[in-house]
Design an enzyme around this catalytic site. Sequence first.
Site, PDB file in Angstrom:
ATOM      1  N   GLY A  26       5.471  66.835 -39.718  1.00  0.00           N
ATOM      2  CA  GLY A  26       5.263  68.003 -38.875  1.00  0.00           C
ATOM      3  C   GLY A  26       6.519  68.669 -38.359  1.00  0.00           C
ATOM      4  N   ASP A  28      10.496  70.504 -39.356  1.00  0.00           N
ATOM      5  CA  ASP A  28      11.213  71.164 -40.438  1.00  0.00           C
ATOM      6  C   ASP A  28      12.603  70.593 -40.670  1.00  0.00           C
ATOM      7  OD1 ASP A  28       9.126  72.985 -40.968  1.00  0.00           O
ATOM      8  OD2 ASP A  28       9.761  74.233 -39.287  1.00  0.00           O
ATOM      9  N   HIS A  56      26.091  71.270 -42.957  1.00  0.00           N
ATOM     10  CA  HIS A  56      27.349  71.417 -42.213  1.00  0.00           C
ATOM     11  C   HIS A  56      27.293  72.538 -41.169  1.00  0.00           C
ATOM     12  CE1 HIS A  56      29.817  68.619 -44.698  1.00  0.00           C
ATOM     13  NE2 HIS A  56      28.816  68.844 -45.531  1.00  0.00           N
ATOM     14  N   HIS A 119      34.327  72.789 -54.067  1.00  0.00           N
ATOM     15  CA  HIS A 119      32.987  72.259 -53.823  1.00  0.00           C
ATOM     16  C   HIS A 119      32.003  73.203 -54.518  1.00  0.00           C
ATOM     17  CE1 HIS A 119      29.837  70.027 -51.997  1.00  0.00           C
ATOM     18  NE2 HIS A 119      29.559  70.870 -51.013  1.00  0.00           N
ATOM     19  N   ASP A 173      35.046  62.352 -48.130  1.00  0.00           N
ATOM     20  CA  ASP A 173      33.687  62.499 -48.643  1.00  0.00           C
ATOM     21  C   ASP A 173      33.291  61.302 -49.505  1.00  0.00           C
ATOM     22  OD1 ASP A 173      31.299  63.439 -49.761  1.00  0.00           O
ATOM     23  OD2 ASP A 173      32.265  64.966 -50.998  1.00  0.00           O
ATOM     24  N   HIS A 342      23.357  71.391 -64.610  1.00  0.00           N
ATOM     25  CA  HIS A 342      23.778  71.235 -63.220  1.00  0.00           C
ATOM     26  C   HIS A 342      24.845  70.154 -63.161  1.00  0.00           C
ATOM     27  CE1 HIS A 342      23.686  71.110 -58.873  1.00  0.00           C
ATOM     28  NE2 HIS A 342      23.494  69.800 -58.905  1.00  0.00           N
ATOM     29  N   GLY A 345      28.587  68.616 -56.758  1.00  0.00           N
ATOM     30  CA  GLY A 345      29.703  69.236 -56.045  1.00  0.00           C
ATOM     31  C   GLY A 345      30.581  68.242 -55.324  1.00  0.00           C
ATOM     32  N   HIS A 346      30.377  66.943 -55.609  1.00  0.00           N
ATOM     33  CA  HIS A 346      31.102  65.898 -54.890  1.00  0.00           C
ATOM     34  C   HIS A 346      31.915  65.031 -55.849  1.00  0.00           C
ATOM     35  CE1 HIS A 346      28.848  66.569 -51.100  1.00  0.00           C
ATOM     36  NE2 HIS A 346      27.868  66.892 -51.925  1.00  0.00           N
ATOM     37  N   HIS A 368      30.429  60.981 -44.658  1.00  0.00           N
ATOM     38  CA  HIS A 368      29.472  61.835 -45.364  1.00  0.00           C
ATOM     39  C   HIS A 368      28.792  61.118 -46.533  1.00  0.00           C
ATOM     40  CE1 HIS A 368      27.374  65.464 -45.954  1.00  0.00           C
ATOM     41  NE2 HIS A 368      27.948  65.814 -47.080  1.00  0.00           N
ATOM     42  N   ASP A 421      10.563  70.296 -33.178  1.00  0.00           N
ATOM     43  CA  ASP A 421       9.100  70.306 -33.120  1.00  0.00           C
ATOM     44  C   ASP A 421       8.686  71.521 -32.299  1.00  0.00           C
ATOM     45  OD1 ASP A 421       6.501  69.195 -33.599  1.00  0.00           O
ATOM     46  OD2 ASP A 421       6.461  68.567 -31.510  1.00  0.00           O
TER      47      ASP A 421
END
Length: 532
Positions: A26, A28, A56, A119, A173, A342, A345-346, A368, A421
């Site tokens: 419930g 987001d 970020h 990145h 990272d 694809h 990016g890391h 991270h 919420d």
Amino acid sequence: MMVIEMGKDIIVIDAGMLFPGTDIPGVDFGVPDITYLERNADRIRAILITHGHEDHIGALPYLLSKIDAPVFSSMLTNELILSKLKGSGLLRKARLHVIDPYEPFQIGAFSVEFFRVCHSIPDAMGIALRTPFGIVVHTGDFKIDHTPQDRNATDFSFLSRMGTEGVLLLCSDSTYAEIEGYTPSEAVVGEALSRVISNARGRVVIVTFASLISRIQQIINAGYRNGRKISVIGRSMNNNVKMALKLGYITDPGNVLVPIRESLKLPMNKTILIATGSQGEPTSAISRIANGNHQDISIQEGDTVVLSSSPIPGNETHVAKTIDNLFRRGAEVIYSRIATVHVRGHASKEELKTMLSITNPKYFVPVHGEYRHLKAHAKIAYELRQSESDTFVMENGDVLEITSKEAKVTGTVPSGTRYSDGKTYCGTKSNIFSERRSLSNKGVVSVNIVIDKKHNSLVGPPILSSIGFQNDGEEDESLKSASKMVQSALEEKWLNVLDLEDIEAKIVESISAHLYKETRKRPVVLPSVRTI
């Protein structure tokens, strides 16, 4: 989010959101618990943002609603922040500053210098903080790509100079610290997409993140080479493309970008659509297309759909469902497991080794990633002879204190995640989430009882109804028998000796036990007892 403090000055690096799993129903998104920052709000000198991804910048509206501090970021990141703050009513009072890399500026006791890293979004930065104790380097999210789309590679020349000066602490990272070798170049994706478009006999639909500006440029280039027009579907994708065109991060010299209404008039083999929904989000453009309920686009035989992304952990099922539905509608679907459409990016292991070797830090903190990623990154450091006593794998809230003589974890501060919420934010231990899990897992049985107060008697039998407890058309004998049981108990004893609060408690207890005996299910029982 990382907090660095020296004396009376505090600097915050990044303010990201996270997307909850199914165990937090419930909501987001989640934001960091900033209790410590609220308690020390008068000491916060700046918020430094490394790049414009949601993990970020997503919590900035929440952070800036509680704390008044200037925000420093690159030009593209600043535009993404502006867009985010417009929707929260905070734009007028926000103090946003655009910075250029390699231009040091003073924030309290810190000298701050941004430097370029590569990145999956342009204008990504690392941060160097000069202090009287030495240099602190925060890499941000990075990879080593010698042929980046925007021509801005991770600046190892700058990092080498930092290493020569003496890096006190490296925060690097760790997202792909478990992956062997090197992360492939973005150029590989451009070549793969160009081949797919060239070989497609009909329309091509490419699905990717709205923030992958470099990927969108590659699609534009491939569309131009193959004589196709391109339309963008999805609000966030449209907004980002317009912004990137305005700022020059995307160019369209061949004028291949056209509104969707124009591309619908063209032959199928002359069009490309770029859509959102790479994570199978139910309301995204590609999910609606896959389900056959998009207002403009329907899949046709001969369409090729490319998912130019990888599922974020937790989203695999949603993405798989989208792929299946696209196949059912007649599309040829290409995704990262079967083609190089694809790249991450890391940085992978060898790139992380390079970062550690060049900066040669006195102390190292992997950042991270999940805890296993941090441990894997620490192991890489040990292999490079970084001392275990000088490497710190930290949990959220841990405090690392560095003096001129040593570094050690000295305690913790309040930390964790608060989940949005509605207009409120709740911690993970809030009863509301456990209650929602019970409702979603077990179903609900409501019990409505009306008592004639004057005669102390029932006005009709108890009425039981359920949601998520019985299948449609399933016999409700268990509910009928439960109603009779409660009616008998009320009339024979409860009405004469119990008050309403105790009656409700007895109803819950007896119906729960009865339904479990009859069905082996334990629904949530919600009693409603009224007097007239």
